[in-house]
Design a protein around this motif. Structure first.
Motif, PDB file in Angstrom:
ATOM      1  N   LEU A 179       7.460   3.475  -6.818  1.00 20.22           N
ATOM      2  CA  LEU A 179       8.019   2.665  -7.905  1.00 20.22           C
ATOM      3  C   LEU A 179       7.717   3.333  -9.232  1.00 20.22           C
ATOM      4  O   LEU A 179       6.752   4.077  -9.363  1.00 20.22           O
ATOM      5  CB  LEU A 179       7.437   1.247  -7.910  1.00 20.22           C
ATOM      6  N   GLN A 180       8.576   3.060 -10.180  1.00 24.37           N
ATOM      7  CA  GLN A 180       8.321   3.506 -11.544  1.00 24.37           C
ATOM      8  C   GLN A 180       8.280   2.281 -12.459  1.00 24.37           C
ATOM      9  O   GLN A 180       7.221   1.785 -12.786  1.00 24.37           O
ATOM     10  CB  GLN A 180       9.344   4.558 -11.951  1.00 24.37           C
ATOM     11  N   PHE A 213       3.948   1.615  -1.129  1.00 20.68           N
ATOM     12  CA  PHE A 213       4.598   1.827  -2.423  1.00 20.68           C
ATOM     13  C   PHE A 213       3.618   2.419  -3.436  1.00 20.68           C
ATOM     14  O   PHE A 213       3.973   3.293  -4.214  1.00 20.68           O
ATOM     15  CB  PHE A 213       5.227   0.522  -2.948  1.00 20.68           C
ATOM     16  N   GLN A 214       2.381   1.945  -3.389  1.00 25.04           N
ATOM     17  CA  GLN A 214       1.399   2.504  -4.328  1.00 25.04           C
ATOM     18  C   GLN A 214       1.056   3.944  -3.963  1.00 25.04           C
ATOM     19  O   GLN A 214       1.078   4.829  -4.810  1.00 25.04           O
ATOM     20  CB  GLN A 214       0.137   1.630  -4.309  1.00 25.04           C
ATOM     21  N   LYS A 215       0.768   4.194  -2.705  1.00 27.29           N
ATOM     22  CA  LYS A 215       0.306   5.525  -2.291  1.00 27.29           C
ATOM     23  C   LYS A 215       1.393   6.583  -2.434  1.00 27.29           C
ATOM     24  O   LYS A 215       1.116   7.735  -2.744  1.00 27.29           O
ATOM     25  CB  LYS A 215      -0.148   5.512  -0.831  1.00 27.29           C
ATOM     26  N   GLU A 216       2.628   6.193  -2.167  1.00 32.79           N
ATOM     27  CA  GLU A 216       3.707   7.189  -2.166  1.00 32.79           C
ATOM     28  C   GLU A 216       4.451   7.234  -3.499  1.00 32.79           C
ATOM     29  O   GLU A 216       5.487   7.874  -3.596  1.00 32.79           O
ATOM     30  CB  GLU A 216       4.695   6.895  -1.028  1.00 32.79           C
ATOM     31  N   HIS A 217       3.965   6.557  -4.492  1.00 32.81           N
ATOM     32  CA  HIS A 217       4.636   6.499  -5.796  1.00 32.81           C
ATOM     33  C   HIS A 217       6.084   6.027  -5.600  1.00 32.81           C
ATOM     34  O   HIS A 217       7.029   6.648  -6.058  1.00 32.81           O
ATOM     35  CB  HIS A 217       4.598   7.880  -6.472  1.00 32.81           C
ATOM     36  N   LYS A 251       2.115  14.014  -9.354  1.00 32.49           N
ATOM     37  CA  LYS A 251       2.872  13.047  -8.541  1.00 32.49           C
ATOM     38  C   LYS A 251       3.860  12.300  -9.443  1.00 32.49           C
ATOM     39  O   LYS A 251       4.989  12.019  -9.045  1.00 32.49           O
ATOM     40  CB  LYS A 251       1.906  12.058  -7.872  1.00 32.49           C
ATOM     41  N   GLY A 306       8.061   2.596 -17.125  1.00 32.90           N
ATOM     42  CA  GLY A 306       8.169   3.145 -15.781  1.00 32.90           C
ATOM     43  C   GLY A 306       7.583   4.540 -15.651  1.00 32.90           C
ATOM     44  O   GLY A 306       7.468   5.065 -14.559  1.00 32.90           O
ATOM     45  N   GLU A 349      -3.270   7.956  -8.255  1.00 34.71           N
ATOM     46  CA  GLU A 349      -2.275   6.894  -8.077  1.00 34.71           C
ATOM     47  C   GLU A 349      -2.230   6.011  -9.316  1.00 34.71           C
ATOM     48  O   GLU A 349      -3.207   5.901 -10.054  1.00 34.71           O
ATOM     49  CB  GLU A 349      -2.551   6.096  -6.796  1.00 34.71           C
ATOM     50  N   ARG A 350      -1.087   5.392  -9.531  1.00 35.11           N
ATOM     51  CA  ARG A 350      -0.872   4.738 -10.822  1.00 35.11           C
ATOM     52  C   ARG A 350      -1.599   3.408 -10.927  1.00 35.11           C
ATOM     53  O   ARG A 350      -1.526   2.575 -10.029  1.00 35.11           O
ATOM     54  CB  ARG A 350       0.627   4.484 -11.041  1.00 35.11           C
ATOM     55  N   THR A 360      -0.909  11.010  -3.304  1.00 33.08           N
ATOM     56  CA  THR A 360      -1.680  10.541  -4.451  1.00 33.08           C
ATOM     57  C   THR A 360      -3.145  10.434  -4.032  1.00 33.08           C
ATOM     58  O   THR A 360      -3.462  10.348  -2.849  1.00 33.08           O
ATOM     59  CB  THR A 360      -1.216   9.154  -4.913  1.00 33.08           C
ATOM     60  N   ASN A 409       9.583   7.201   1.683  1.00 38.54           N
ATOM     61  CA  ASN A 409       8.238   7.590   2.132  1.00 38.54           C
ATOM     62  C   ASN A 409       7.305   6.384   2.215  1.00 38.54           C
ATOM     63  O   ASN A 409       6.466   6.302   3.114  1.00 38.54           O
ATOM     64  CB  ASN A 409       7.628   8.620   1.167  1.00 38.54           C
ATOM     65  N   GLY A 413      13.940  10.884  -9.824  1.00 41.85           N
ATOM     66  CA  GLY A 413      14.782   9.869 -10.455  1.00 41.85           C
ATOM     67  C   GLY A 413      15.848  10.501 -11.330  1.00 41.85           C
ATOM     68  O   GLY A 413      16.993  10.037 -11.370  1.00 41.85           O
ATOM     69  N   THR A 445      13.630   5.842  -9.131  1.00 43.31           N
ATOM     70  CA  THR A 445      12.856   6.711  -8.228  1.00 43.31           C
ATOM     71  C   THR A 445      13.663   7.740  -7.463  1.00 43.31           C
ATOM     72  O   THR A 445      13.082   8.621  -6.839  1.00 43.31           O
ATOM     73  CB  THR A 445      12.148   5.866  -7.153  1.00 43.31           C
ATOM     74  N   GLY A 465       7.974  12.273  -9.301  1.00 44.92           N
ATOM     75  CA  GLY A 465       8.774  11.035  -9.309  1.00 44.92           C
ATOM     76  C   GLY A 465       9.832  11.061 -10.395  1.00 44.92           C
ATOM     77  O   GLY A 465      10.973  10.625 -10.188  1.00 44.92           O
ATOM     78  N   ASP A 514       0.577   0.073 -10.875  1.00 45.25           N
ATOM     79  CA  ASP A 514       1.225  -0.464  -9.675  1.00 45.25           C
ATOM     80  C   ASP A 514       0.706  -1.812  -9.167  1.00 45.25           C
ATOM     81  O   ASP A 514       1.522  -2.650  -8.766  1.00 45.25           O
ATOM     82  CB  ASP A 514       1.182   0.579  -8.544  1.00 45.25           C
ATOM     83  N   GLN A 519      13.583   8.650  -2.792  1.00 49.40           N
ATOM     84  CA  GLN A 519      12.827   9.452  -1.834  1.00 49.40           C
ATOM     85  C   GLN A 519      11.431   8.878  -1.570  1.00 49.40           C
ATOM     86  O   GLN A 519      11.016   8.760  -0.425  1.00 49.40           O
ATOM     87  CB  GLN A 519      12.712  10.884  -2.362  1.00 49.40           C
ATOM     88  N   ASN A 520      10.745   8.533  -2.655  1.00 53.57           N
ATOM     89  CA  ASN A 520       9.394   8.005  -2.466  1.00 53.57           C
ATOM     90  C   ASN A 520       9.411   6.574  -1.942  1.00 53.57           C
ATOM     91  O   ASN A 520       8.422   6.114  -1.384  1.00 53.57           O
ATOM     92  CB  ASN A 520       8.592   8.110  -3.770  1.00 53.57           C
ATOM     93  N   GLU A 544       0.830  -1.198   0.000  1.00 53.48           N
ATOM     94  CA  GLU A 544       0.000   0.000   0.000  1.00 53.48           C
ATOM     95  C   GLU A 544       0.870   1.256   0.000  1.00 53.48           C
ATOM     96  O   GLU A 544       0.619   2.207  -0.733  1.00 53.48           O
ATOM     97  CB  GLU A 544      -0.849  -0.037   1.267  1.00 53.48           C
TER      98      GLU A 544
END
Ligand code: FES
Ligand code: FES
Lengths: 183, 800
Positions: A99-100, A93-97, B684, B518, B22-23, B5, A146, B692, A139, B688, B26, A142-143, A91
């Motif tokens: 991942l890319q 990782f999804q909420k705080e962005h 958001k 990504g 939010e993405r 998000t 978070n 990066g 990333t 990101g 994910d 930072q996120n 949760e």
């Protein structure tokens, strides 16, 4: 080449398989058993993309031989969510962005889980230190930091709820608190 | 500033564009369900491994494959000869030509000679991956080693070892091209009349992109239909299809290229490498699926590297510090062969950005491209633009120092003024829109600049060295238009396709020719289409990365996706609305001009109760029982959007560091970034991307470098020796923005993917040299290691 029969319990399911002595755990999981969540980024224990939980510890599955893992309980990213509910780390990782491209993410999350099991409220420095063996190229971290903080808060809140539900009996096992060795 | 998000269903259709949703990518990625190329399994699958030259430069005397072939589980071993025998073209094309460019042949397996460490010599196909790897050791290659050259400047010296022999030319030289831009005479004159000049010699070091997912290919040739299906780590499947068609001699329409989940690219997955063609060729020979998965060490050796410039730059100023001219001479390493877009990178993508954010009346730039015995160099995050802005921002910083001016004020004085747009530079580009001072002001505020300078002075008294480094950057995104690109030598168009299909149910599938890896396109594109059609975000699905599903495409690189790909989707959506308007007008029995469209609803002007939703129109369009005359059934539209111009995002980053001159240690105190990327589709995701990018820029400034020894052996060939920054190496970043929409595209977006990487290196270098100014240190080459700091301090102290 000789072959070995081993048993791996992955996310609660027991698997018997036959591997060569040199087969890496990550390849056994990915190629033999189809758990492709753990990724291979370096095959040399430097990137952390292949991190899984083995008997309660985060390990880089590219540095463990499948035969060494015989008889162990493995948890992979596929086992994080329970009953279709995301784990607080997922949760986060999804909420705080956090991942890319997502390639480092399974390993990041398994390392984060290991950290939070040892230290339920890490500060930013502790999180960055714990993630030392996990590289992310997308990333800027930072996120991710978070996301781990988010998960820590959420897990704290969940524990508090459990405590309340239990009528005030703490359910935290503090035997693990303070253990600092990373993997 | 950090934002949260929001979930898509919390957002109203009218607010969907610009929201930090939010993405949707994910859930698959955080549960391990996403499929990367190496996740693809098939019991029929064979595995390919490539034998690579361990030498930087050598003649191949002989190759003996018999022992490998005899191994259990080995299916076949192939060399260049086998490829030749099948009549396969087998040569990688160059996708960008320059005047007088030397284009050496680049066979997918080396035949007589290897020219860099990692050059492929043979391939093994085996039943299992481990066996294929084992068999490589049993291939016996006899080499006769040759002298190598790895430094781009040394390479063009007459006495240097020759990387190629030119049969069609009398001149034997490693010079690939000699290119210039700008007005040499006017620039010379500016320098003759200058009151002050500064100069710098700098290197923009060779870098390795290091996407976390190594390159991989799964190819399956289907003899029945003569179709070739290729799943691969690609940033541009259509382009790969086109290039692979040329290499393999298979018609384009018989090739399907799919990019499944792709674990980062940063440019390295744009180019056509030998490996995906080899995998495909093996599958064609063996008529079964073949997989190739690079190891990390292969990616170090063979992923196209980035940068590799040696530059002398000069700046001319008048007596009050107004810049009057800039002169730049660069030697650019191309590596052993010309990679796909390589010739464009140190020329049109570099020289055209040398004006930076400044109004400079005269600029001249000369670039010599050099073949060396290193891996081919091609676009890496920013591609040419980081190299340009590094030169500009180092020179401007030195200019301020020469004038005794505050570096922020020196920049402000020389900025293109806010009423100066569109701004035509002396290096052939026209900046679309910009407003540079507010971004600088915001950045100054974020670091509390005045207080910081005071603290810097106080700390110096105590022998502590704080440094403040500015980087006021500009970049050029969304390379365009196709006609111009063609004039400059591109062998491809630079439009993008978008197809928007409204289904009879009123739900939508939209297809784009870009290919995210990504960047979150499935989220941002759905936001765009939802906004245009007034159809809920959750009812919109985005498809990318499959040449069989998407009409055509050019892919994702150069921050082109939102500006070009997004604009194609806007155009297609608008066409859909126009068609739907015709149908609605017909059904509501009124003229088209009397139909209003808002938030997904068509209504009659002045009679809002007479209305129908776009979903209802879609249903009618497919029923087709009652269509206006001349209107075809169905509701889908395609467009090929060709942009009018590049877009020019900009911003100011400030790095604040403390440097210990004794140990050479550098510690971040702050990093503040203000970026103006035009309108933001999803802030958001923008944030990101900025994070990066900065991390990669800091990586270049302080840690990363591809190092070859004199024999052309890659010394930094693993993560052990090449420092990809870790969480502890990257500081906390404060990000903020200003918004100056681009007038050139319907979204007003500019592009963000490369901003951080372009901005960060000189912010850090300027900060370190600012810290060390009391020691008279003007410049330190990247990566600024502790040793380099220590040396710079000691040498200049000795010198003073
Ligand atoms: S793949 Fe195991 S640490 Fe990189
Ligand atoms: S999200 Fe791409 S490597 Fe971490």
């Amino acid at each position: 080449m000789t072959e070995n029969d081993i048993t791996l319990t992955v996310n609660g399911t027991e698997h018997d398989l036959t591997v060569e002595p040199r087969t890496l755990l990550v390849h056994a999981l990915r190629d033999e058993l189809g758990y492709t969540g753990a990724n291979v980024g370096c095959e040399s224990s430097l990137c952390g993309a292949c991190t899984v939980d083995m008997d309660g510890d985060a390990v880089k599955s590219c540095t463990v031989l499948a035969v060494q893992a015989d008889g162990t309980e493995i948890e992979t990213v596929e086992g994080l969510a329970e009953d279709d509910e995301f784990h607080p780390i997922q949760e986060g990782f999804q909420k705080e962005h956090g991942l890319q491209c997502g390639y480092c993410t399974p390993g990041m999350m398994m390392t984060a889980k290991d950290l939070l099991e040892r230290n339920s409220s890490p500060d930013e420095g502790e999180i960055r230190e714990a993630l030392e063996g996990n590289l992310c190229r997308c990333t800027g971290y930072q996120n991710i930091v978070n996301a781990v903080e988010f998960a820590a808060d959420r897990m704290d809140a969940d524990t508090a709820e459990d405590v309340a539900a239990d009528g005030g009996t703490a359910t935290i096992d503090d035997s693990d608190v303070g253990r600092t060795e990373g993997q | 500033m950090s934002m949260d998000t929001i979930e898509a269903d919390e957002v109203d259709v009218s607010d969907v564009l610009g929201s930090a949703i939010e993405r949707r990518e994910d859930p698959a990625l955080i549960t391990g369900e996403g499929t990367y190329t190496d996740d693809i399994q098939d019991p029929e699958m064979a595995h390919m491994a490539v034998l690579r030259s361990q030498y930087g430069h050598a003649e191949i005397e002989s190759i003996d494959t018999s022992e490998a072939e005899a191994m259990d589980g080995v299916i076949a071993v192939y060399t260049a000869e086998d490829i030749e025998e099948t009549g396969t073209p087998g040569d990688l094309p160059v996708g960008w030509l320059l005047p007088n460019l030397k284009t050496p042949s680049h066979p997918i397996l080396a035949k007589d000679r290897v020219r860099y460490q990692g050059d492929g010599v043979a391939v093994v196909v085996a039943e299992e991956r481990y066996v294929a790897q084992d068999a490589l050791d049993r291939i016996d290659v006899e080499y006769d080693r040759l002298d190598a050259v790895v430094d781009p400047k040394a390479a063009v010296d007459e006495s240097a070892p020759q990387v190629h022999e030119w049969e069609d030319s009398d001149v034997q030289s490693n010079q690939a091209f000699d290119w210039e831009i700008g007005d040499g005479d006017a620039t010379d004159e500016a320098f003759e009349n200058a009151a002050h000049t500064v100069s710098v010699d700098l290197e923009n070091q060779r870098l390795i992109p290091n996407a976390m997912e190594p390159r991989a290919t799964v190819a399956e040739y289907k003899p029945g239909t003569e179709e070739l299906e290729v799943f691969m780590t690609s940033q541009n499947p259509h382009l790969h299809r086109q290039l692979m068609s040329a290499v393999l001699g298979v018609p384009e329409h018989k090739i399907r290229v799919v990019a499944p989940e792709v674990g980062g690219g940063f440019g390295s997955k744009i180019h056509h490498y030998p490996d995906e063609a080899l995998t495909s060729w093996c599958s064609m020979q063996l008529k079964r699926p073949v997989k190739w998965q690079a190891t990390r060490s292969e990616t170090y050796l063979t992923d196209a590297h980035g940068r590799d410039h040696i530059t002398h730059g000069e700046l001319a100023m008048d007596e009050d510090g107004t810049i009057t001219g800039m002169r730049v001479k660069t030697y650019a390493g191309m590596g052993a062969y010309l990679s796909t877009f390589a010739p464009a990178v140190p020329t049109y993508l570099y020289g055209t950005l040398l004006s930076g954010q400044y109004d400079i009346p005269a600029i001249h730039c000369n670039v010599i491209g050099a073949f060396t015995n290193g891996a081919p160099v091609d676009a890496y995050r920013g591609a040419g633009r980081p190299e340009a802005i590094y030169v500009v921002e180092r020179l401007v910083t030195l200019g301020a120092r020469e004038m005794g001016m505050d570096p922020a004020e020196f920049r402000r004085q020389n900025f293109v003024p806010s009423d100066g747009f569109p701004h035509e530079t002396p290096v052939a580009v026209v900046y679309d829109s910009g407003d540079y001072e507010p971004a600088l002001d915001k950045a100054l505020e974020m670091v509390d600049y005045e207080a910081l300078r005071e603290r810097q002075a106080e700390l110096r008294e105590d022998g502590r060295y704080l440094g403040i480094g500015f980087s006021s950057y500009i970049e050029a995104c969304g390379l365009a238009p196709s006609e111009l690109a063609g004039q400059l030598g591109a062998q491809a168009g630079l439009w993008e396709s978008g197809l928007v299909r409204v289904h009879p149910t009123g739900k939508v599938t939209a297809f784009s020719g870009t290919s995210g890896h990504g960047q979150g396109h499935e989220t941002t594109y759905a936001q765009i289409v939802s906004d245009e059609l007034g159809i809920p975000y959750d009812d919109i699905e985005i498809v990318e990365g499959d040449t069989d599903e998407i009409p055509q495409g050019m892919g994702t690189y150069g921050s082109r996706s939102a500006a070009v790909g997004g604009s194609a989707l806007v155009t297609s959506s608008q066409k859909v609305v126009e068609k739907a308007r015709k149908i609605a007008a017909h059904l509501l029995e009124t003229g088209e001009e009397d139909i209003e469209f808002e938030n997904g609803e068509f209504s009659v002007t002045g009679a809002p109760e007479r209305s129908m939703t776009i979903q209802e129109v879609a249903q009618q369009a497919y029923l087709a029982h009652n269509m206006p005359e001349g209107v075809e059934p169905g509701l889908e539209e395609t467009s090929f959007y060709d942009p009018d111009n590049f877009t020019f995002p900009f911003g100011t980053h400030v790095a604040v560091v403390e440097v210990d001159p004794e140990s050479g240690e550098i510690e971040f105190e702050q990093y503040a970034a203000v970026d103006d990327v035009g309108n933001q589709i999803n802030p958001k995701i923008v944030e990101g991307q900025v994070h990066g990018g900065i991390a990669q820029g800091i990586g270049q400034a302080l840690y990363e470098q591809a190092v070859y020894d004199d024999n052309g052996t890659l010394v930094s060939g693993s993560m052990q020796d090449y420092a990809v920054p870790k969480a502890e190496h990257i500081p906390h970043m404060d990000t903020d923005d200003t918004v100056t929409p681009s007038p050139h595209n319907p979204l007003g977006v500019k592009g963000v993917g490369e901003a951080g990487t372009i901005a960060a290196p000189q912010a850090v270098v300027n900060a370190v040299t600012d810290a060390l100014s009391p020691f008279g240190v003007d410049h330190i080459d990247m990566p600024i290691t502790e040793e380099k700091v220590w040396r710079a301090v000691n040498e200049s102290e000795e010198g003073s």
